[in-house]
Design a protein around this motif. Structure first.
Motif, PDB file in Angstrom:
ATOM      1  N   LEU A 199       6.441  -5.218  19.332  1.00 18.45           N
ATOM      2  CA  LEU A 199       5.621  -4.108  18.835  1.00 18.45           C
ATOM      3  C   LEU A 199       5.887  -3.830  17.355  1.00 18.45           C
ATOM      4  O   LEU A 199       5.152  -3.073  16.732  1.00 18.45           O
ATOM      5  N   ILE A 200       6.954  -4.421  16.813  1.00 18.93           N
ATOM      6  CA  ILE A 200       7.277  -4.234  15.391  1.00 18.93           C
ATOM      7  C   ILE A 200       6.377  -5.165  14.590  1.00 18.93           C
ATOM      8  O   ILE A 200       6.568  -6.381  14.571  1.00 18.93           O
ATOM      9  N   ASN A 201       5.399  -4.587  13.908  1.00 23.34           N
ATOM     10  CA  ASN A 201       4.299  -5.374  13.334  1.00 23.34           C
ATOM     11  C   ASN A 201       4.401  -5.503  11.816  1.00 23.34           C
ATOM     12  O   ASN A 201       3.541  -5.009  11.077  1.00 23.34           O
ATOM     13  N   PHE A 202       5.432  -6.188  11.333  1.00 20.34           N
ATOM     14  CA  PHE A 202       5.583  -6.368   9.891  1.00 20.34           C
ATOM     15  C   PHE A 202       4.563  -7.368   9.328  1.00 20.34           C
ATOM     16  O   PHE A 202       4.254  -7.337   8.135  1.00 20.34           O
ATOM     17  N   LYS A 203       4.051  -8.248  10.184  1.00 20.65           N
ATOM     18  CA  LYS A 203       3.007  -9.178   9.734  1.00 20.65           C
ATOM     19  C   LYS A 203       1.768  -8.417   9.278  1.00 20.65           C
ATOM     20  O   LYS A 203       1.113  -8.780   8.305  1.00 20.65           O
ATOM     21  N   GLN A 204       1.481  -7.323  10.007  1.00 16.32           N
ATOM     22  CA  GLN A 204       0.336  -6.492   9.646  1.00 16.32           C
ATOM     23  C   GLN A 204       0.582  -5.801   8.309  1.00 16.32           C
ATOM     24  O   GLN A 204      -0.331  -5.659   7.489  1.00 16.32           O
ATOM     25  N   LEU A 205       1.825  -5.378   8.070  1.00 15.48           N
ATOM     26  CA  LEU A 205       2.170  -4.738   6.798  1.00 15.48           C
ATOM     27  C   LEU A 205       1.952  -5.707   5.642  1.00 15.48           C
ATOM     28  O   LEU A 205       1.384  -5.326   4.599  1.00 15.48           O
ATOM     29  N   ILE A 206       2.384  -6.947   5.798  1.00  9.00           N
ATOM     30  CA  ILE A 206       2.180  -7.965   4.751  1.00  9.00           C
ATOM     31  C   ILE A 206       0.691  -8.178   4.503  1.00  9.00           C
ATOM     32  O   ILE A 206       0.242  -8.306   3.353  1.00  9.00           O
ATOM     33  N   SER A 207      -0.077  -8.194   5.594  1.00 14.01           N
ATOM     34  CA  SER A 207      -1.529  -8.350   5.474  1.00 14.01           C
ATOM     35  C   SER A 207      -2.147  -7.192   4.697  1.00 14.01           C
ATOM     36  O   SER A 207      -3.041  -7.380   3.868  1.00 14.01           O
ATOM     37  N   TYR A 208      -1.647  -5.954   4.974  1.00 12.44           N
ATOM     38  CA  TYR A 208      -2.148  -4.780   4.244  1.00 12.44           C
ATOM     39  C   TYR A 208      -1.869  -4.905   2.745  1.00 12.44           C
ATOM     40  O   TYR A 208      -2.714  -4.560   1.913  1.00 12.44           O
ATOM     41  N   ILE A 258      -3.928  -2.000  -0.359  1.00 14.92           N
ATOM     42  CA  ILE A 258      -2.662  -1.353  -0.720  1.00 14.92           C
ATOM     43  C   ILE A 258      -2.545   0.036  -0.101  1.00 14.92           C
ATOM     44  O   ILE A 258      -1.451   0.445   0.322  1.00 14.92           O
ATOM     45  N   SER A 259      -3.642   0.783  -0.015  1.00 14.71           N
ATOM     46  CA  SER A 259      -3.595   2.145   0.531  1.00 14.71           C
ATOM     47  C   SER A 259      -3.125   2.123   1.990  1.00 14.71           C
ATOM     48  O   SER A 259      -2.329   2.980   2.407  1.00 14.71           O
ATOM     49  N   ASP A 260      -3.597   1.146   2.765  1.00 16.55           N
ATOM     50  CA  ASP A 260      -3.165   1.031   4.158  1.00 16.55           C
ATOM     51  C   ASP A 260      -1.688   0.650   4.247  1.00 16.55           C
ATOM     52  O   ASP A 260      -0.970   1.105   5.152  1.00 16.55           O
ATOM     53  N   ALA A 261      -1.234  -0.183   3.299  1.00 18.80           N
ATOM     54  CA  ALA A 261       0.186  -0.550   3.257  1.00 18.80           C
ATOM     55  C   ALA A 261       1.048   0.678   2.983  1.00 18.80           C
ATOM     56  O   ALA A 261       2.113   0.858   3.601  1.00 18.80           O
ATOM     57  N   MET A 262       0.599   1.559   2.082  1.00 19.51           N
ATOM     58  CA  MET A 262       1.334   2.783   1.767  1.00 19.51           C
ATOM     59  C   MET A 262       1.381   3.730   2.972  1.00 19.51           C
ATOM     60  O   MET A 262       2.406   4.355   3.243  1.00 19.51           O
ATOM     61  N   ILE A 287      -5.487  11.110   5.835  1.00 20.63           N
ATOM     62  CA  ILE A 287      -6.614  12.023   5.567  1.00 20.63           C
ATOM     63  C   ILE A 287      -6.776  12.260   4.069  1.00 20.63           C
ATOM     64  O   ILE A 287      -7.889  12.240   3.534  1.00 20.63           O
ATOM     65  N   VAL A 288      -5.630  12.479   3.374  1.00 22.65           N
ATOM     66  CA  VAL A 288      -5.668  12.728   1.923  1.00 22.65           C
ATOM     67  C   VAL A 288      -6.267  11.532   1.187  1.00 22.65           C
ATOM     68  O   VAL A 288      -7.139  11.688   0.317  1.00 22.65           O
ATOM     69  N   ILE A 289      -5.818  10.333   1.536  1.00 18.66           N
ATOM     70  CA  ILE A 289      -6.321   9.118   0.877  1.00 18.66           C
ATOM     71  C   ILE A 289      -7.810   8.926   1.148  1.00 18.66           C
ATOM     72  O   ILE A 289      -8.587   8.568   0.248  1.00 18.66           O
ATOM     73  N   THR A 290      -8.234   9.206   2.375  1.00 16.04           N
ATOM     74  CA  THR A 290      -9.660   9.080   2.728  1.00 16.04           C
ATOM     75  C   THR A 290     -10.507  10.055   1.927  1.00 16.04           C
ATOM     76  O   THR A 290     -11.576   9.696   1.401  1.00 16.04           O
ATOM     77  N   LEU A 291     -10.041  11.304   1.796  1.00 15.52           N
ATOM     78  CA  LEU A 291     -10.780  12.321   1.037  1.00 15.52           C
ATOM     79  C   LEU A 291     -10.841  11.968  -0.444  1.00 15.52           C
ATOM     80  O   LEU A 291     -11.876  12.165  -1.105  1.00 15.52           O
ATOM     81  N   MET A 292      -9.736  11.428  -0.977  1.00 18.41           N
ATOM     82  CA  MET A 292      -9.707  11.028  -2.394  1.00 18.41           C
ATOM     83  C   MET A 292     -10.707   9.897  -2.661  1.00 18.41           C
ATOM     84  O   MET A 292     -11.399   9.888  -3.683  1.00 18.41           O
ATOM     85  N   LYS A 293     -10.808   8.965  -1.724  1.00 20.58           N
ATOM     86  CA  LYS A 293     -11.772   7.862  -1.882  1.00 20.58           C
ATOM     87  C   LYS A 293     -13.207   8.361  -1.850  1.00 20.58           C
ATOM     88  O   LYS A 293     -14.054   7.872  -2.593  1.00 20.58           O
ATOM     89  N   ARG A 294     -13.469   9.349  -0.991  1.00 22.44           N
ATOM     90  CA  ARG A 294     -14.827   9.892  -0.896  1.00 22.44           C
ATOM     91  C   ARG A 294     -15.233  10.651  -2.164  1.00 22.44           C
ATOM     92  O   ARG A 294     -16.387  10.621  -2.587  1.00 22.44           O
ATOM     93  N   GLU A 295     -14.247  11.325  -2.772  1.00 20.72           N
ATOM     94  CA  GLU A 295     -14.529  12.085  -4.011  1.00 20.72           C
ATOM     95  C   GLU A 295     -14.867  11.133  -5.159  1.00 20.72           C
ATOM     96  O   GLU A 295     -15.662  11.449  -6.032  1.00 20.72           O
ATOM     97  N   LYS A 296     -14.248   9.942  -5.162  1.00 26.09           N
ATOM     98  CA  LYS A 296     -14.501   8.977  -6.227  1.00 26.09           C
ATOM     99  C   LYS A 296     -15.871   8.304  -6.079  1.00 26.09           C
ATOM    100  O   LYS A 296     -16.437   7.803  -7.062  1.00 26.09           O
ATOM    101  N   GLN A 297     -16.386   8.293  -4.838  1.00 19.14           N
ATOM    102  CA  GLN A 297     -17.670   7.591  -4.606  1.00 19.14           C
ATOM    103  C   GLN A 297     -18.873   8.384  -5.120  1.00 19.14           C
ATOM    104  O   GLN A 297     -18.888   9.549  -5.241  1.00 19.14           O
TER     105      GLN A 297
END
Length: 419
Positions: free
Chosen positions: A365-374, A379-383, A409-419
């Motif tokens: 269940l420890i998914n570090f491969k997914q972290l590398i993919s992010y 980068i936002s998903d990795a953070m 939620i904060v990152i999603t709202l920030m992305k929407r404000e930039k659009q």
């Protein structure tokens, strides 16, 4: 109307006998995997292993009738068991006489919340939850679960997990007290599990390891040399009960119950939806919420722990040839037979072996491969993953999830404000 409320019943009423061989084979295969897992995850939740067996049987029958997935193996799972244990030990001690009572009430609240969410049709909103939060949380929780098994592997008493550094220090301090026989059984179980898995993933390694360890403890009288064993398991069906919680208790348990409701549904729905997509089947998230909710209410009625759909067991069910939800009923039937006739065989089962089974199960269940993919793609998903992961390990298991969701939620709202 009946089939709308019980979609699983429709599959059974219009059953095609050509599916029988695949359903029986897969149902039996999952049962062999579920017996040791249900006992192991009961230990994670801090309850007797018999309650794990109950949670693996009766909720599964209810889900088979109410849920929409043909493959979802509902029962005890490691993450949910850890969340339940962490939540209840924040209120009372694990050895308190009220511990199991609060666990049963918590299970009822989890089921009630999922039922309400399902009936008001908010299930579709879970499609928008960032999986970077879930991946980071589950990866951290898997490490915490593995670390919590160290005391069983060493045969010593350790304080409750608070954070990675303090718990690591406690483990090092107690190393000289380790029981050599317990450590030998644990390491032997781990190596045997890994060896069997490498030889053939289809072989039920956990079941073989359990049989070998039971025979070793019995033959060499290792339980008299400090090896902790499971002991007597009640060879009977549970008695139905209903615990009416007070308003004060509901308010105390509600945040924990909501968190478990959220995590258990996301984990269950993710794997069920993935397999439904492969078969070009439509899966209603609200119906899945109701099915999982009723399964948890049932688990509460039989006096057991919160349940969810297990990713590994569901995958095994699908890969073993299951065609319909009848495979779930086959699994439940074999679990019922285990409760009634097989429990005396587990008397000499060392807790160190169950700890080894847990560790091997949660490591994937420890998914570090997914972290590398992010890091390579987003980068936002990795953070979000890293923040959730570190906060869960170092601060608190519940706060870690809240911090991760808040950042998402904060990152999603920030992305929407930039659009």
């Amino acid at each position: 109307m009946m089939y709308k409320l019980f979609p699983g019943l429709k599959q059974l009423v219009h059953y095609n006998k050509h599916n029988l061989t695949g359903d029986i084979t897969s149902g039996m295969t999952v049962a062999v995997l579920l017996i040791p897992q249900s006992m192991a995850y009961a230990i994670i939740a801090g309850v007797p292993v018999s309650l794990g067996l109950f949670a693996a049987t009766f909720p599964l029958i209810v889900y088979a009738l109410v849920g929409g997935s043909k493959y979802l193996s509902v029962g005890p799972v490691s993450i949910v068991s850890l969340l339940a244990f962490s939540g209840i030990t924040g209120i009372v001690q694990a050895d308190s006489s009220r511990f199991i009572e609060l666990m049963i009430i918590l299970t009822l609240l989890v089921g009630a919340i999922q039922l309400v969410l399902g009936f008001v049709k908010v299930g579709s909103f879970f499609d928008y939850v960032s999986y970077s939060v879930i991946n980071g949380f589950i990866s951290a929780a898997a490490i915490i679960i593995a670390l919590n098994q160290v005391k069983s592997i060493m045969g010593v008493s350790l304080p409750s997990y608070e954070n990675l550094i303090s718990y690591g220090r406690e483990i090092m301090n107690h190393l000289p007290e380790a029981n050599i026989y317990t450590v030998a059984i644990a390491l032997g179980s781990i190596f045997l599990l890994l060896g069997i898995k490498k030889m053939s993933p289809a072989i039920p390694g956990a079941f073989i390891v359990i049989i070998a360890s039971v025979m070793s403890v019995d033959y060499f009288d290792l339980n008299e040399k400090g090896v902790a064993i499971v002991g007597s398991i009640p060879q009977s069906l549970p008695t139905l009960s209903f615990h009416i919680p007070t308003l004060d208790l509901i308010l105390v348990l509600f945040p924990i119950a909501f968190m478990i409701s959220f995590i258990s549904f996301v984990e269950s729905y993710a794997v069920a939806k993935q397999l439904a997509n492969k078969d070009n089947d439509r899966l209603d998230p609200n119906q899945e919420l109701r099915g999982l909710g009723l399964a948890n209410v049932t688990s509460s009625f039989v006096g057991s722990i919160p349940v969810a759909g297990a990713i590994s067991r569901t995958a095994v069910n699908h890969q073993s040839g299951a065609k319909t939800n009848f495979s779930l009923l086959v699994t439940a039937l074999f679990m019922l037979l285990a409760i009634l006739y097989l429990t005396p065989l587990f008397y000499y089962l060392p807790k160190a072996t169950l700890a080894a089974i847990i560790i091997i199960a949660v490591l994937k269940l420890i998914n570090f491969k997914q972290l590398i993919s992010y890091f390579k793609t987003k980068i936002s998903d990795a953070m979000i993953f890293l923040t959730t992961f570190i906060a869960t390990l170092m601060i608190d298991i519940f706060l870690g999830l809240i911090i991760g969701i808040s950042l998402s939620i904060v990152i999603t709202l920030m992305k929407r404000e930039k659009q």
